[in-house]
Design a protein around this motif. Structure first.
Motif, PDB file in Angstrom:
ATOM      1  N   ASP A   1       0.779  -1.121   0.128  1.00 54.96           N
ATOM      2  CA  ASP A   1      -0.129  -0.116   0.120  1.00 54.96           C
ATOM      3  C   ASP A   1       1.029   0.985   0.004  1.00 54.96           C
ATOM      4  O   ASP A   1       1.512   1.743   0.799  1.00 54.96           O
ATOM      5  N   VAL A   2       1.027   2.005  -1.316  1.00 50.91           N
ATOM      6  CA  VAL A   2       1.957   2.971  -1.426  1.00 50.91           C
ATOM      7  C   VAL A   2       1.422   4.231  -1.990  1.00 50.91           C
ATOM      8  O   VAL A   2       0.419   3.897  -2.782  1.00 50.91           O
ATOM      9  N   MET A   3       1.558   5.385  -1.344  1.00 49.31           N
ATOM     10  CA  MET A   3       0.898   6.610  -1.949  1.00 49.31           C
ATOM     11  C   MET A   3       1.602   7.799  -1.434  1.00 49.31           C
ATOM     12  O   MET A   3       2.712   7.563  -0.651  1.00 49.31           O
ATOM     13  N   LEU A   4       1.344   8.759  -1.977  1.00 50.54           N
ATOM     14  CA  LEU A   4       1.818  10.209  -1.427  1.00 50.54           C
ATOM     15  C   LEU A   4       1.616  10.508  -0.109  1.00 50.54           C
ATOM     16  O   LEU A   4       0.541   9.985   0.495  1.00 50.54           O
ATOM     17  N   PRO A   5       2.604  11.015   0.624  1.00 49.22           N
ATOM     18  CA  PRO A   5       2.053  11.397   1.949  1.00 49.22           C
ATOM     19  C   PRO A   5       1.044  12.615   2.038  1.00 49.22           C
ATOM     20  O   PRO A   5       1.087  13.464   1.204  1.00 49.22           O
ATOM     21  N   ASN A   6       0.153  12.538   3.115  1.00 48.85           N
ATOM     22  CA  ASN A   6      -0.703  13.693   3.288  1.00 48.85           C
ATOM     23  C   ASN A   6       0.275  14.464   4.070  1.00 48.85           C
ATOM     24  O   ASN A   6       1.384  14.331   4.603  1.00 48.85           O
ATOM     25  N   GLU A   7       0.160  15.883   4.265  1.00 49.85           N
ATOM     26  CA  GLU A   7       0.949  16.761   4.907  1.00 49.85           C
ATOM     27  C   GLU A   7       1.121  16.686   6.329  1.00 49.85           C
ATOM     28  O   GLU A   7       2.079  16.942   6.931  1.00 49.85           O
ATOM     29  N   GLN A   8       0.336  16.023   7.018  1.00 52.60           N
ATOM     30  CA  GLN A   8       0.548  15.807   8.325  1.00 52.60           C
ATOM     31  C   GLN A   8       1.689  14.685   8.576  1.00 52.60           C
ATOM     32  O   GLN A   8       2.474  14.686   9.254  1.00 52.60           O
ATOM     33  N   GLN A   9       1.862  13.692   7.531  1.00 54.02           N
ATOM     34  CA  GLN A   9       2.570  12.824   7.724  1.00 54.02           C
ATOM     35  C   GLN A   9       4.023  13.287   7.239  1.00 54.02           C
ATOM     36  O   GLN A   9       5.182  12.957   7.661  1.00 54.02           O
ATOM     37  N   TRP A  10       3.898  14.234   6.096  1.00 52.43           N
ATOM     38  CA  TRP A  10       5.193  14.615   5.674  1.00 52.43           C
ATOM     39  C   TRP A  10       5.869  15.571   6.829  1.00 52.43           C
ATOM     40  O   TRP A  10       7.011  15.440   6.956  1.00 52.43           O
ATOM     41  N   GLN A  11       4.965  16.245   7.386  1.00 48.48           N
ATOM     42  CA  GLN A  11       5.730  17.330   8.396  1.00 48.48           C
ATOM     43  C   GLN A  11       5.977  16.565   9.653  1.00 48.48           C
ATOM     44  O   GLN A  11       7.213  16.706  10.260  1.00 48.48           O
ATOM     45  N   ARG A  12       5.451  15.501  10.185  1.00 47.75           N
ATOM     46  CA  ARG A  12       5.869  14.631  11.170  1.00 47.75           C
ATOM     47  C   ARG A  12       7.197  13.876  11.025  1.00 47.75           C
ATOM     48  O   ARG A  12       8.127  13.783  11.668  1.00 47.75           O
ATOM     49  N   ALA A  13       7.549  13.295   9.713  1.00 48.37           N
ATOM     50  CA  ALA A  13       8.586  12.906   9.157  1.00 48.37           C
ATOM     51  C   ALA A  13       9.797  13.877   9.206  1.00 48.37           C
ATOM     52  O   ALA A  13      11.006  13.535   9.377  1.00 48.37           O
ATOM     53  N   ALA A  14       9.595  14.991   8.883  1.00 47.11           N
ATOM     54  CA  ALA A  14      10.438  16.185   8.939  1.00 47.11           C
ATOM     55  C   ALA A  14      10.960  16.624  10.235  1.00 47.11           C
ATOM     56  O   ALA A  14      12.078  17.004  10.667  1.00 47.11           O
ATOM     57  N   GLN A  15       9.963  16.572  11.164  1.00 48.95           N
ATOM     58  CA  GLN A  15      10.286  17.361  12.508  1.00 48.95           C
ATOM     59  C   GLN A  15      10.299  16.396  13.542  1.00 48.95           C
ATOM     60  O   GLN A  15      11.066  16.652  14.512  1.00 48.95           O
ATOM     61  N   GLY A  16       9.825  15.213  13.745  1.00 49.70           N
ATOM     62  CA  GLY A  16       9.910  14.377  14.688  1.00 49.70           C
ATOM     63  C   GLY A  16       9.130  14.712  15.970  1.00 49.70           C
ATOM     64  O   GLY A  16       7.899  15.352  15.637  1.00 49.70           O
ATOM     65  N   ASP A  17       9.491  14.687  17.215  1.00 52.60           N
ATOM     66  CA  ASP A  17       8.460  14.891  18.260  1.00 52.60           C
ATOM     67  C   ASP A  17       8.897  15.895  18.835  1.00 52.60           C
ATOM     68  O   ASP A  17       8.068  16.595  19.996  1.00 52.60           O
ATOM     69  N   ASP A  18       9.819  16.800  18.544  1.00 55.73           N
ATOM     70  CA  ASP A  18      10.103  18.239  19.393  1.00 55.73           C
ATOM     71  C   ASP A  18       9.648  19.403  18.585  1.00 55.73           C
ATOM     72  O   ASP A  18      10.082  20.258  18.699  1.00 55.73           O
ATOM     73  N   GLY A  19       9.060  19.132  17.375  1.00 55.07           N
ATOM     74  CA  GLY A  19       8.641  20.414  16.479  1.00 55.07           C
ATOM     75  C   GLY A  19       9.675  21.113  15.951  1.00 55.07           C
ATOM     76  O   GLY A  19       9.593  22.528  15.885  1.00 55.07           O
ATOM     77  N   ARG A  20      10.963  20.608  15.679  1.00 55.62           N
ATOM     78  CA  ARG A  20      11.963  21.471  15.236  1.00 55.62           C
ATOM     79  C   ARG A  20      11.829  22.108  13.840  1.00 55.62           C
ATOM     80  O   ARG A  20      10.955  21.747  13.124  1.00 55.62           O
ATOM     81  N   ILE A  21      12.513  23.390  13.789  1.00 58.56           N
ATOM     82  CA  ILE A  21      12.234  24.043  12.713  1.00 58.56           C
ATOM     83  C   ILE A  21      12.829  23.521  11.525  1.00 58.56           C
ATOM     84  O   ILE A  21      12.347  23.760  10.297  1.00 58.56           O
ATOM     85  N   TYR A  22      13.921  23.096  11.408  1.00 55.95           N
ATOM     86  CA  TYR A  22      14.568  22.202  10.254  1.00 55.95           C
ATOM     87  C   TYR A  22      14.647  20.782  10.561  1.00 55.95           C
ATOM     88  O   TYR A  22      14.708  20.366  11.819  1.00 55.95           O
TER      89      TYR A  22
END
Length: 241
Positions: free
Chosen positions: A114-135
């Motif tokens: 089951d492969v698809m584009l990420p929704n934007e919540q998934q994309w941002q969580r993958a980029a930020q992790g648990d600490d809400g980092r800026i970069y």
């Protein structure tokens, strides 16, 4: 290069930050279930496998998910070449959101996953992790960790997707800042993730030409019409078990 990174369940807060705010009028926090995301954006070589396959680009049924996608495919019999097409490990660009979806559907059929584009919540969580980092790498700017044009740097082109390993996100995902904008599943105006409809789809992450530090941060939102093809936008995938 193609690997999956596990992103555990957690929370993410989307903000009305960027070129387009759409349905976000104030910050909203979402629960995101566990998923996997591709470590790298899809490359020229990987997309070319779809283009050259006998059951790939030439099979118009991959665009049957919406009437607009079918019309787009009828008008685009030949795929546009990606930027730096001779660089197999550079991110694929010059593709519409419709074609990114078609690739995901084709790959799902080929692999049985089951492969698809990420929704934007998934994309941002993958980029930020648990600490809400800026970069993706943290809260402190470091111009050596991504492909951008923020002074005194000036990037003229995309880079290979393996170039900036030290700029990885907390989950090991690369190129979440700079290099190319990345298509997401989400309708920027409504937040819906249906494949049919939508006048604008979300783009995330900034690109090599961006010279404003604000616009390569993990929360920044952009969008474009799903038929758009340009040399600064690409995509990556998510996988569900």
């Amino acid at each position: 290069p193609f690997e999956w990174c596990v992103v555990p369940a957690g929370k993410v807060t989307l903000e009305p930050h960027g070129y387009r705010t759409g349905y976000l009028k104030f910050p909203l926090t979402f629960e995101v279930p566990e998923f996997e995301i591709s470590r790298f954006p899809i490359t020229n070589a990987q997309f070319d496998a779809f283009v050259s396959s006998e059951d790939g680009w030439c099979d118009r049924s991959w665009w049957d998910f919406s009437q607009n996608a079918k019309i787009w495919r009828e008008e685009n019999d030949t795929p546009a070449p990606g930027r730096l097409a001779e660089c197999g490990n550079c991110p694929r660009t010059n593709l519409s959101w419709y074609s990114a979806i078609a690739f995901a559907l084709w790959l799902s059929a080929k692999t049985g996953e089951d492969v698809m584009l990420p929704n934007e919540q998934q994309w941002q969580r993958a980029a930020q992790g648990d600490d809400g980092r800026i970069y993706p790498w943290g809260d402190k700017w470091d111009g050596n960790l991504c492909n951008h044009s923020v002074a005194p740097y000036t990037s003229q082109n995309t880079s290979t997707v393996t170039h900036y390993y030290e700029g990885a996100s907390p989950f090991g995902v690369l190129d979440m800042s700079g290099n190319v904008w990345e298509w997401c599943l989400t309708d920027i105006n409504t937040g819906n993730v249906q494949l049919a409809g939508a006048n604008f789809r979300v783009l995330r992450g900034g690109a090599f030409y961006v010279n404003d530090l604000e616009y390569i941060q993990t929360t920044v939102r952009n969008g474009n019409i799903p038929s758009s093809q340009n040399e600064v936008s690409g995509f990556r995938l998510v996988r569900f078990s």
